[in-house]
Design an enzyme around this catalytic site. Sequence first.
Site, PDB file in Angstrom:
ATOM      1  N   GLU A 181      35.351  52.079  37.871  1.00  0.00           N
ATOM      2  CA  GLU A 181      34.357  51.392  37.033  1.00  0.00           C
ATOM      3  C   GLU A 181      32.960  51.940  37.327  1.00  0.00           C
ATOM      4  OE1 GLU A 181      35.360  47.310  37.952  1.00  0.00           O
ATOM      5  OE2 GLU A 181      37.364  47.539  37.104  1.00  0.00           O
ATOM      6  N   ASN A 251      39.876  43.452  44.804  1.00  0.00           N
ATOM      7  CA  ASN A 251      39.503  42.181  44.181  1.00  0.00           C
ATOM      8  C   ASN A 251      40.692  41.230  44.019  1.00  0.00           C
ATOM      9  OD1 ASN A 251      37.195  40.754  43.370  1.00  0.00           O
ATOM     10  ND2 ASN A 251      37.771  40.964  41.209  1.00  0.00           N
ATOM     11  N   ARG A 252      41.746  41.498  44.760  1.00  0.00           N
ATOM     12  CA  ARG A 252      42.852  40.552  44.913  1.00  0.00           C
ATOM     13  C   ARG A 252      43.089  40.264  46.392  1.00  0.00           C
ATOM     14  NH1 ARG A 252      41.982  41.350  40.407  1.00  0.00           N
ATOM     15  NH2 ARG A 252      43.331  41.622  38.589  1.00  0.00           N
ATOM     16  N   HIS A 304      31.433  44.782  37.653  1.00  0.00           N
ATOM     17  CA  HIS A 304      32.671  45.463  37.261  1.00  0.00           C
ATOM     18  C   HIS A 304      32.492  46.003  35.845  1.00  0.00           C
ATOM     19  CE1 HIS A 304      35.731  43.760  40.231  1.00  0.00           C
ATOM     20  NE2 HIS A 304      34.651  43.072  40.536  1.00  0.00           N
ATOM     21  N   SER A 305      33.505  46.736  35.395  1.00  0.00           N
ATOM     22  CA  SER A 305      33.619  47.047  33.975  1.00  0.00           C
ATOM     23  C   SER A 305      35.122  47.131  33.672  1.00  0.00           C
ATOM     24  CB  SER A 305      32.934  48.370  33.638  1.00  0.00           C
ATOM     25  OG  SER A 305      33.689  49.463  34.084  1.00  0.00           O
ATOM     26  N   GLU A 378      31.147  41.727  33.999  1.00  0.00           N
ATOM     27  CA  GLU A 378      31.936  42.857  33.476  1.00  0.00           C
ATOM     28  C   GLU A 378      31.079  43.568  32.446  1.00  0.00           C
ATOM     29  OE1 GLU A 378      35.093  43.843  34.068  1.00  0.00           O
ATOM     30  OE2 GLU A 378      36.076  42.164  35.067  1.00  0.00           O
TER      31      GLU A 378
HETATM   32 ZN   LIG Z   1      36.901  45.648  38.101  1.00  0.00          ZN
END
Ligand SMILES: [Zn+2]
Length: 424
Positions: A181, A251-252, A304-305, A378
């Site tokens: 990203e 991100n988990r 994020h993107s 995002e």
């Molecule tokens: Zn992301």
Amino acid sequence: MKLLWYAMCSLFIAQTEVKGCIYDGFKVYELTSKIHSSALDLYRMVKNESQYVLLSGRGTIVMVHPEAQAEFLHLLENNQWEHRVLNHDVGLDLSNAFETNRNLTNLYPYKGHAGTDRYYTFDEINRYIEDLAQQYPSRVFVKTVGKSYEGRTMKTIRITNGDGRAKKNVILMDGGIHAREWIAHAAVLYAIGELSNNYQKHAQLLQDYDWVILPVVNPDGYEFTQLSADNRFWRKTRQPINESCIGTDGNRNFDFHWNETGAYWDPCSTIYPGPKAFSEPETIVVRDLIQSLAGRGKMYLTLHSYGQYILYPYGYTNALPVTWRDLEEVARAGANAIMEATGTRYKVGCSGSSIYPIAGASDDYAFNAGFPISFTMELPPGGANKFDPPASDIDRLVKEAWVGIEAMARKVIQKYPLKDSTVL
Ligand SMILES: [Zn+2]
Ligand SMILES: *[C@@H]1O[C@H](CO)[C@@H](O)[C@H](O)[C@H]1NC(C)=O
Ligand SMILES: *[C@@H]1O[C@H](CO)[C@@H](O)[C@H](O)[C@H]1NC(C)=O
Ligand SMILES: *[C@@H]1O[C@H](CO)[C@@H](O)[C@H](O)[C@H]1NC(C)=O
Ligand SMILES: *[C@@H]1O[C@H](CO)[C@@H](O)[C@H](O)[C@H]1NC(C)=O
């Protein structure tokens, strides 16, 4: 479905001197349907799942191997899916983008300032924040906060107004936990530049608040995506899980309802949550930052993107926290400011119900640790693959994001004034 997520890493294993790009001839499809909302069932029917690379969580944007395209079109037709080809040759497009960035690097070598003309490397970003600290020694401070799995030095930049008052409130920002990203890294860099170089204009943002920024959460992954076009879609960290699977979705990986939902318990998956919570040195760095600032930290913002969302907790469930109105108010301030400035519509909502439930994300963790405002922002899609806004779009996208960040910061500062100011 199970094999689906393997495509990425199985392709990355035999990665030596390849002529062309492994994505030569791949097409990107965008699927729409009047009757389905998720395309995931579709991929259970394909012959060879490793020929499909999902680029969106619900599978409605997918990259397909040249040998599987005919089969895929049949499948779409038989299952009431419409499609649009977003990219006719991913490999060609990626090779061009890489060449463009190489050319831009020659044209705009790093000389003490990282602008919006191209994507910068991890080393350049570190050099940039060091240079800012040298340039503004009374206001800007760089601190080493850890090492990535591959040993890269991770640094934060703390931007203040230089009045030396301690114990101000804090806005904590990071970017790039997902390697591919790139526009997120660029947007964080732009925010750093604004706050450091343009600080008189932003005096109010620095009056009672310090900004602590970790520009690249996942340096190994970011460097990997910049190594070659073949790696452009790498998302995870780079710590091997077993002999054939590498990386965890950072991100988990946070320890808040970890592994409960929105992850895939398969080390080759792009959304593997890690063998345990905080298995990654990079997420530990973010955890320690969050913990060390809790109390003073009023907003955590992770970039994020893509998606054009400002998302707030919870992510692990579609239930709302009791303070959701505060979150909504601040997020709206950001989205409205962007709408007014450029007409771009950022959607606002709770992660769990706006996209799909995701557990173990950093925004939930920061919120639970005491940051009253915690967002995942995002940024918009760009380029034919959505993840790669061309360098010529950086300026527009990061300036637009900054409009939102600034508006949210103002709202936060108004809502959470400094209480125990230690003014002498
Ligand atoms: Zn992301
Ligand atoms: C699946 O596709 C990949 C890529 O084309 C190929 O290397 C592999 O042999 C295929 N597997 C099977 C079982 O057909
Ligand atoms: C990169 O620069 C070379 C040499 O100037 C030029 O021939 C090429 O067309 C450029 N490539 C792109 C994608 O801009
Ligand atoms: C690594 O994990 C994957 C997914 O569970 C599995 O299929 C593969 O056999 C494992 N490889 C090794 C060498 O253990
Ligand atoms: C993670 O969740 C999966 C179910 O989705 C489960 O099979 C697995 O055992 C869990 N792992 C751990 C370490 O709890």
